[in-house]
Scaffold this motif. Structure first.
Motif, short mmCIF file in Angstrom:
data_model
loop_
_atom_site.label_atom_id
_atom_site.label_comp_id
_atom_site.label_asym_id
_atom_site.label_seq_id
_atom_site.Cartn_x
_atom_site.Cartn_y
_atom_site.Cartn_z
N GLU A 80 7.04 55.49 49.15
CA GLU A 80 7.81 54.44 49.81
C GLU A 80 7.82 53.14 48.99
O GLU A 80 8.63 52.25 49.24
CB GLU A 80 7.25 54.16 51.20
N SER A 81 6.90 53.04 48.02
CA SER A 81 6.81 51.83 47.19
C SER A 81 7.71 51.89 45.96
O SER A 81 7.70 50.99 45.15
CB SER A 81 5.36 51.60 46.74
N ARG A 82 8.46 52.97 45.83
CA ARG A 82 9.35 53.08 44.67
C ARG A 82 10.58 52.18 44.82
O ARG A 82 11.10 52.00 45.92
CB ARG A 82 9.82 54.52 44.47
N GLY A 83 11.02 51.63 43.72
CA GLY A 83 12.25 50.86 43.69
C GLY A 83 13.00 51.15 42.40
O GLY A 83 12.56 51.96 41.57
N LYS A 84 14.12 50.52 42.20
CA LYS A 84 14.89 50.74 40.98
C LYS A 84 15.54 49.42 40.57
O LYS A 84 16.14 48.74 41.39
CB LYS A 84 15.95 51.81 41.19
N LYS A 85 15.38 49.08 39.31
CA LYS A 85 16.01 47.90 38.74
C LYS A 85 17.00 48.38 37.69
O LYS A 85 16.62 48.82 36.62
CB LYS A 85 14.96 46.98 38.11
N PRO A 108 13.50 53.11 37.25
CA PRO A 108 12.67 53.09 38.46
C PRO A 108 11.35 52.34 38.22
O PRO A 108 10.89 52.23 37.08
CB PRO A 108 12.42 54.57 38.74
N ALA A 115 6.43 49.37 43.14
CA ALA A 115 6.19 47.99 43.55
C ALA A 115 4.71 47.71 43.79
O ALA A 115 4.22 46.61 43.48
CB ALA A 115 7.00 47.67 44.80
#
Length: 230
Positions: free
Chosen positions: A119-124, A128, A131
């Motif tokens: 759930e702490s994954r993000g993408k810029k 990826p 966080a």
């Protein structure tokens, strides 16, 4: 106020300990003189750094023991887990590397682990990122690493996680640790980089040094896409 058993105030002790931990002891003397205008001997840096290091090590062991203590419905865990890192789907990664500490210890192993919630994954953009994550490490022994790695899983919320995965390089000791210490049903994944290493070796064995690269690149794309192809 002087630090307990010390001739320096606590703020100076922190400076000496930090310099001793991030430099050679001789380099720490020079850094303290240049950056903090402190004149101390090499023996003082050694004494303070070792004493403060032991104090922090004892505190870390006590914290890990609290995380690893058995719990039951009548007694909750004695150390609060960071709520933002409690995972429904938890991933743990572990590996070892060799470092040069002093002459004769060229192959000293340092074991490292990290844990994070999916759930702490993000993408810029297209890249990826994670966080929030937690870490654990030991340069003492695999047995000590086992203790701090188990505490890491509890810190990251293994008791509440619905699913778990373990990522490693395939080393028998880490695979065995995962099977003995992680929940039944944990997904064991060999990491992409080490699988590619084996594919390179296979390609060279089958096609030779000059011809393996095209086949390897195709295998690598297939592996990255997670597809089964003949």
């Amino acid at each position: 106020r002087l630090a307990p058993g010390e001739n320096f105030v606590r703020s100076v002790v922190r400076k000496i300990a930090h310099a001793g931990a991030t430099n050679s002891f001789g380099g720490a003397v020079a850094a303290l003189g240049e950056q903090a205008e402190l004149t101390v001997s090499k023996a003082t840096v050694v004494r303070v750094a070792k004493r403060e290091g032991k104090r922090l090590d004892d505190a870390q062991h006590a914290r890990e023991a609290a995380y690893n203590a058995p719990v039951d419905p009548g007694r909750t865990q004695s150390v609060a887990e960071p709520a933002e890192l409690v995972a429904k789907r938890l991933v743990m990664e572990a590996d070892a590397t060799c470092v040069l500490t002093v002459k004769g210890e060229e192959h000293k192993s340092v074991y490292c682990a990290t844990a994070f919630a999916l759930e702490s994954r993000g993408k810029k953009g297209n890249r990826p990122f994670i966080a929030e994550r937690l870490y654990a490490a030991s340069a003492v022994s695999f047995e000590e690493f086992s203790t701090c790695a188990k505490a890491l899983t509890w810190r990251a919320g293994m008791r509440e996680a619905l699913e778990m995965a373990f990522l490693g390089d395939g080393a028998p000791s880490l695979w065995k640790w995962a099977k003995e210490n992680l929940p039944e049903g944990t997904l064991l994944i060999q990491d992409f980089w080490h699988v590619c290493e084996h594919l390179v070796a296979l390609g060279k064995a089958l096609f030779g040094e000059e011809r393996y690269q095209a086949r390897f690149k195709r295998w690598k794309r297939t592996l990255r896409a997670g597809q089964d192809r003949k």
